[in-house]
Design an enzyme around this catalytic site. Structure first.
Site, PDB file in Angstrom:
ATOM      1  N   ASP A 227       0.860  -1.175   0.000  1.00 47.38           N
ATOM      2  CA  ASP A 227       0.000   0.000   0.000  1.00 47.38           C
ATOM      3  C   ASP A 227       0.899   1.229   0.000  1.00 47.38           C
ATOM      4  OD1 ASP A 227      -2.665   1.308   0.380  1.00 47.38           O
ATOM      5  OD2 ASP A 227      -1.630   2.059   2.144  1.00 47.38           O
ATOM      6  N   GLU A 323      -1.563  -1.653  -5.918  1.00 46.28           N
ATOM      7  CA  GLU A 323      -2.783  -0.979  -6.345  1.00 46.28           C
ATOM      8  C   GLU A 323      -2.546  -0.373  -7.714  1.00 46.28           C
ATOM      9  OE1 GLU A 323      -5.237   1.230  -3.025  1.00 46.28           O
ATOM     10  OE2 GLU A 323      -3.101   1.491  -2.765  1.00 46.28           O
ATOM     11  N   CYS A 398     -16.996  -6.247  13.229  1.00 42.71           N
ATOM     12  CA  CYS A 398     -16.298  -7.153  14.138  1.00 42.71           C
ATOM     13  C   CYS A 398     -15.476  -6.419  15.192  1.00 42.71           C
ATOM     14  CB  CYS A 398     -15.412  -8.129  13.358  1.00 42.71           C
ATOM     15  SG  CYS A 398     -13.982  -7.341  12.603  1.00 42.71           S
ATOM     16  N   ASP A 405      -3.410   2.197   6.861  1.00 45.49           N
ATOM     17  CA  ASP A 405      -2.536   1.703   5.792  1.00 45.49           C
ATOM     18  C   ASP A 405      -2.224   0.220   5.964  1.00 45.49           C
ATOM     19  OD1 ASP A 405      -2.574   4.233   4.784  1.00 45.49           O
ATOM     20  OD2 ASP A 405      -0.684   4.829   5.718  1.00 45.49           O
TER      21      ASP A 405
HETATM   22 ZN   LIG Z   1     -14.421  -6.414  10.552  1.00 41.07          ZN
END
Ligand SMILES: [Zn+2]
Length: 482
Positions: A227, A323, A398, A405
């Site tokens: 990234d 990316e 969650c 990043d």
């Molecule tokens: Zn999650």
């Protein structure tokens, strides 16, 4: 033009060395590069003269059949004409013999390529930005460069000199042993040599056909997601769950103060003026050279750091996921452009691409709209919006809390695993067929220019007007293929 195809087991690779020419050699190098430019300009003028002539005749009402003929721009045609003209044209008559024929050839080859590009672009057969009509190369701005394809081109056995046609033995600034050993062992063959003036130095680049055995990647089965950003240059997350951060060296940012002062000195001295024909003063030239030196150092430091990063990554992992950033579009954002250009995103991608290919590993480019930042790397939930200033990702589903990043890099690494098992989405325009409410699978779309993008992660920072031009490009490309 036809590209050279290396024989099986061989690749075309460049070996580049800095040169230390003496004063006479420097003069000769400049002469050759100037000759290449002169030949280029001659070719452009010669071909385009017929275009203007036809245009003028058309305005007088000359019928189509009687117009002056088009002049051809193929390399053989240009070469044939130039070989006649060079004896008679006062632009070449007195001095063309001073330089190797390869110098003129360089100019003609480049001109032929420029005309080809223009024609292809006009017919819609060429990808990328529209190529305009070939233009004259101005003396003060043109890059000094010249290519030798025939004649005596070799690396001397001592490892400290190279020999080029007409220029003779030139001392090399750095040892040529890497190439020399290969040539002596018969695993490399020199195809051509290009001399080039860059960052205040002369360089020679040998294009070679080199045997390349398989490079053993240390962890062939591991994948890494990269990234890119401005705060940290790169966050690497591998499939084993390890996360590494590469700090952004910000070479230009560091040198900015120095550069500012050097530029101020330059502007206080008497520089060149094209309108009045004023010549720069000696003091201006000196100050300008000092300023350029700062720029050159920044460029050298950047190149060094990027090569070290990409070499290390491609020597370790079997799969690299990056990316597909729209770097050209991001550079149009005036708030981010300098920092993005300083980081060298485009160059990282370019180096990763050829180095993975060379080492026999895979590179996967995630789709431009793959929501790497907005997806939870723990459970896969996708946020609808994640503004740039939010540096920590907190999952609503969650409860995972993770650096923004790191999260994006992990998602990219996970993408590699998905591709291997066949459930993948990489590089696919229809990435998320499962549609999320309110386009949550897309990157955040800003509706108004943001003020606080200064230190943001670069990926999402395209402004609405840029996105429009981008989609505009796409429809144009579609139209061209029809
Ligand atoms: Zn999650």
């Amino acid at each position: 033009m036809k590209r050279f195809q290396a024989q099986p087991g061989f690749v075309v690779q460049a070996f580049r060395f800095a040169l230390d020419p003496n004063a006479a050699q420097e003069q000769a190098l400049r002469s050759h590069c100037g000759a290449a430019r002169a030949a280029y300009n001659w070719a452009v003028g010669w071909v385009e003269a017929s275009w203007w002539q036809r245009k003028a005749e058309a305005t007088y009402g000359v019928p189509e059949a009687d117009l002056t003929e088009w002049r051809p721009w193929s390399l053989p045609a240009l070469r044939k004409e130039f070989n006649q003209v060079k004896h008679t044209d006062p632009r070449f008559a007195g001095w063309w013999e001073d330089n190797s024929k390869e110098a003129y050839s360089t100019g003609l080859v480049n001109a032929a390529a420029a005309f080809d590009n223009y024609a292809k672009s006009k017919q819609g057969k060429r990808r990328g930005k529209k190529a305009g009509m070939p233009r004259f190369k101005p003396k003060r701005k043109a890059r000094l460069s010249c290519r030798f394809t025939t004649g005596t081109i070799r690396v001397e056995t001592g490892g400290r000199h190279v020999t080029l046609p007409r220029l003779g033995r030139i001392r090399v600034h750095e040892p040529t042993i890497k190439l020399l050993h290969r040539v002596q062992a018969g695993t490399a063959r020199i195809l051509s040599a290009t001399v080039r003036h860059e960052r205040g130095r002369w360089f020679v680049s040998f294009q070679t056909e080199t045997a390349r055995g398989l490079v053993r990647v240390t962890r062939p089965e591991a994948a890494v997601g990269i990234d890119l950003g401005i705060k940290t240059l790169a966050v690497l997350a591998d499939s084993a769950g390890e996360i590494r951060e590469i700090p952004n060296p910000r070479h230009l940012g560091t040198a900015l103060n120095k550069l500012c002062r050097a530029s101020r000195t330059v502007s206080r001295r008497r520089g060149p003026d094209r309108r009045t024909g004023q010549k720069p003063s000696r003091r201006w030239e000196k100050a300008n050279a000092a300023r350029n030196k700062v720029h050159h150092r920044v460029a050298n430091l950047r190149a060094d750091a990027l090569h070290k990063l990409t070499t290390a990554v491609t020597a370790e992992y079997g799969t690299v996921v990056v990316e597909d950033l729209n770097v050209a579009g991001m550079l149009r954002n005036r708030r981010l452009a300098r920092r993005i250009a300083d980081a060298g995103f485009g160059e990282i991608r370019r180096q990763l691409t050829y180095k993975t290919k060379r080492n026999g590993c895979r590179i996967i480019a995630a789709d431009r709209w793959f929501p790497s930042s907005k997806t939870c790397s723990g459970c896969g939930a996708v946020k609808a919006k994640l503004p740039l200033h939010v540096r920590t990702y907190e999952c609503d589903a969650c409860g995972l809390v993770i650096d923004r990043d790191d999260n994006a890099a992990r998602n990219l690494a996970a993408l590699a695993a998905a591709v291997t098992t066949g459930t993948g989405v990489a590089g696919d325009q229809d990435t998320a067929k499962v549609s999320k409410p309110r386009g949550a699978d897309r990157k955040t779309r800003t509706t108004r220019p943001r003020r606080n993008t200064g230190t943001g992660r670069a990926g999402g920072a395209t402004l609405p007007h840029q996105r429009q031009t981008e989609t505009g490009d796409r429809t144009q490309a579609e139209a061209l293929t029809l």
